[in-house]
Enzyme design. Structure first.
Site, PDB file in Angstrom:
ATOM      1  N   LYS A 186       0.816  -1.216   0.000  1.00 20.90           N
ATOM      2  CA  LYS A 186       0.000   0.000   0.000  1.00 20.90           C
ATOM      3  C   LYS A 186       0.851   1.268   0.000  1.00 20.90           C
ATOM      4  O   LYS A 186       2.015   1.266   0.422  1.00 20.90           O
ATOM      5  CB  LYS A 186      -0.950  -0.013   1.199  1.00 20.90           C
ATOM      6  CG  LYS A 186      -2.004  -1.132   1.095  1.00 20.90           C
ATOM      7  CD  LYS A 186      -3.413  -0.631   0.940  1.00 20.90           C
ATOM      8  CE  LYS A 186      -4.368  -1.730   0.518  1.00 20.90           C
ATOM      9  NZ  LYS A 186      -5.240  -2.174   1.587  1.00 20.90           N
ATOM     10  N   ARG A 196      -4.022 -10.067   4.552  1.00 17.70           N
ATOM     11  CA  ARG A 196      -4.350 -10.084   3.116  1.00 17.70           C
ATOM     12  C   ARG A 196      -3.115  -9.591   2.363  1.00 17.70           C
ATOM     13  O   ARG A 196      -2.738  -8.430   2.489  1.00 17.70           O
ATOM     14  CB  ARG A 196      -5.556  -9.181   2.859  1.00 17.70           C
ATOM     15  CG  ARG A 196      -6.036  -9.162   1.424  1.00 17.70           C
ATOM     16  CD  ARG A 196      -7.241  -8.252   1.245  1.00 17.70           C
ATOM     17  NE  ARG A 196      -7.701  -8.258  -0.122  1.00 17.70           N
ATOM     18  CZ  ARG A 196      -7.177  -7.507  -1.100  1.00 17.70           C
ATOM     19  NH1 ARG A 196      -6.193  -6.681  -0.843  1.00 17.70           N
ATOM     20  NH2 ARG A 196      -7.654  -7.586  -2.334  1.00 17.70           N
TER      21      ARG A 196
HETATM   22  N1  HH2 Z   1      -7.433  -3.693  -0.026  1.00 20.56           N
HETATM   23  C1  HH2 Z   1      -7.686  -3.717  -1.343  1.00 20.56           C
HETATM   24  C2  HH2 Z   1      -8.767  -4.456  -1.850  1.00 20.56           C
HETATM   25  N2  HH2 Z   1      -9.565  -5.171  -1.030  1.00 20.56           N
HETATM   26  N3  HH2 Z   1     -10.119  -5.911   1.136  1.00 20.56           N
HETATM   27  C3  HH2 Z   1      -9.891  -5.908   2.453  1.00 20.56           C
HETATM   28  N4  HH2 Z   1     -10.658  -6.622   3.283  1.00 20.56           N
HETATM   29  N5  HH2 Z   1      -8.851  -5.183   3.006  1.00 20.56           N
HETATM   30  C4  HH2 Z   1      -8.020  -4.416   2.232  1.00 20.56           C
HETATM   31  O1  HH2 Z   1      -7.116  -3.758   2.794  1.00 20.56           O
HETATM   32  C5  HH2 Z   1      -8.246  -4.412   0.821  1.00 20.56           C
HETATM   33  C6  HH2 Z   1      -9.327  -5.177   0.295  1.00 20.56           C
HETATM   34  C7  HH2 Z   1      -6.782  -2.974  -2.269  1.00 20.56           C
HETATM   35  O2  HH2 Z   1      -5.668  -3.750  -2.619  1.00 20.56           O
HETATM   36  P1  HH2 Z   1      -5.510  -4.575  -3.984  1.00 20.56           P
HETATM   37  O3  HH2 Z   1      -6.552  -5.621  -4.097  1.00 20.56           O
HETATM   38  O4  HH2 Z   1      -4.128  -5.076  -4.093  1.00 20.56           O
HETATM   39  O5  HH2 Z   1      -5.664  -3.465  -5.112  1.00 20.56           O
HETATM   40  P2  HH2 Z   1      -6.858  -3.063  -6.058  1.00 20.56           P
HETATM   41  O6  HH2 Z   1      -8.010  -2.631  -5.221  1.00 20.56           O
HETATM   42  O7  HH2 Z   1      -6.277  -1.951  -6.884  1.00 20.56           O
HETATM   43  O8  HH2 Z   1      -7.217  -4.269  -6.888  1.00 20.56           O
END
Ligand code: HH2
Length: 297
Positions: A234, A268
């Site tokens: 992040k 996660r």
């Molecule tokens: N962060 C993201 C997406 N979903 N769900 C939970 N429960 N907690 C989180 O911190 C969280 C989440 C964002 O990260 P990522 O999936 O890598 O990126 P993107 O939203 O750009 O696909």
């Protein structure tokens, strides 16, 4: 099919009830991120076919992932909503295949129709960055009867959240929000064992607020549910290290370990192998600490 969790009879400690598995949270668990998106902030555009997604899932499991989290819509700051039909097209064929891999599968979606379709296929967990606040979402989870759910705190919405982040001390505000969402779910008949909560690192918070949520993470226990956290790659980690997103493995693992030290039960992460290795060091240390305590008493 391997079942890592089912049949763990006599489970006394914290656990997470999901559709097919009761996940033992007496040790921290790793949720491997599977982004079926063209535009995720760190790994978009890599898993464009079912075969590529499946092979990524198999790799994460080999590396030690306890849970897979499939997401078809990016929630990075500024991202526009994805039409529901497109989300289903990206998600459901991969979900169908991954449900055969013998680990709990979570679906990262806030749209009630997508949640329902995923649960009908057999998904184990709904991971909702909106904490079931979209109309109809809570009803879908309540009606299912046994799926797990992750309720995440988000201030604002992805399109605008970083333009107007939270103000003031984020920790009590996030704790109160999560406690309120848990109470609402419980009031709708969702068993406490099905619910984990997540402070939503990066979702409408400043860098300082994100680190306050880590430093004072134990205050989030007020919500009374196991904690899931997502620090992986992040931007707050970039802000304090100066490292680009592709180089945030070490800061991600450091944050994950700090979160576990402060009580997080599910991590996660994108980088499963490195996180699992760090958790082994943590577990070895914890086991000696409790042995020492036992010997001393
Ligand atoms: N962060 C993201 C997406 N979903 N769900 C939970 N429960 N907690 C989180 O911190 C969280 C989440 C964002 O990260 P990522 O999936 O890598 O990126 P993107 O939203 O750009 O696909």
């Amino acid at each position: 099919m391997r079942h890592r969790f089912r049949g763990m009879s006599g489970m006394q400690g914290p656990c997470w009830q999901t559709a097919r598995f009761r996940i033992d949270l007496s040790r921290p668990r790793v949720m491997g991120i599977v982004n079926l998106t063209p535009d995720s902030f760190s790994d978009g555009g890599r898993l464009t076919t079912v075969a590529a997604a499946l092979s990524h899932c198999e790799r994460l499991i080999r590396e030690g992932a306890d849970i897979l989290d499939l997401g078809a819509e990016s929630t990075r700051p500024g991202s526009p909503p994805l039409p529901e039909a497109e989300e289903r097209t990206r998600l459901l064929p991969v979900l169908r295949e991954t449900l055969r891999l013998g680990v709990p599968v979570s679906v990262d979606s806030y749209k009630p129709a997508v949640m329902r379709a995923a649960l009908d296929l057999g998904a184990d967990i709904v991971n909702d960055v909106w904490a079931l606040r979209q109309p109809g979402a809570l009803e879908v989870v309540a009606a299912h009867g046994s799926c797990g759910v992750c309720l995440m705190h988000m201030h604002g919405e992805p399109v605008t959240m970083q333009a107007a982040p939270m103000t003031g001390d984020a920790v009590p505000q996030v704790a109160a929000f999560l406690a309120d969402r848990v109470a609402t779910l419980r009031g709708s008949g969702v068993d406490a064992a099905r619910i984990v909560v997540d402070p939503g690192i990066g979702f409408g918070k400043t860098v300082e607020q994100n680190f306050a949520l880590l430093a004072r993470q134990p205050e989030l226990r007020a919500a009374g549910q196991p904690l899931l956290v997502g620090w992986s790659r992040k931007s707050s980690l970039g802000a304090v290290t100066g490292l680009a997103v592709a180089d945030r493995l070490v800061p991600s693992v450091a944050a994950a370990l700090l979160a576990v030290e402060r009580g997080a039960r599910v991590l996660r992460v994108h980088d499963v192998a490195a996180t699992v290795a760090a958790l082994r060091v943590h577990a070895a240390t914890i086991s000696q600490a409790s042995d020492a305590a036992f010997t001393a008493s």
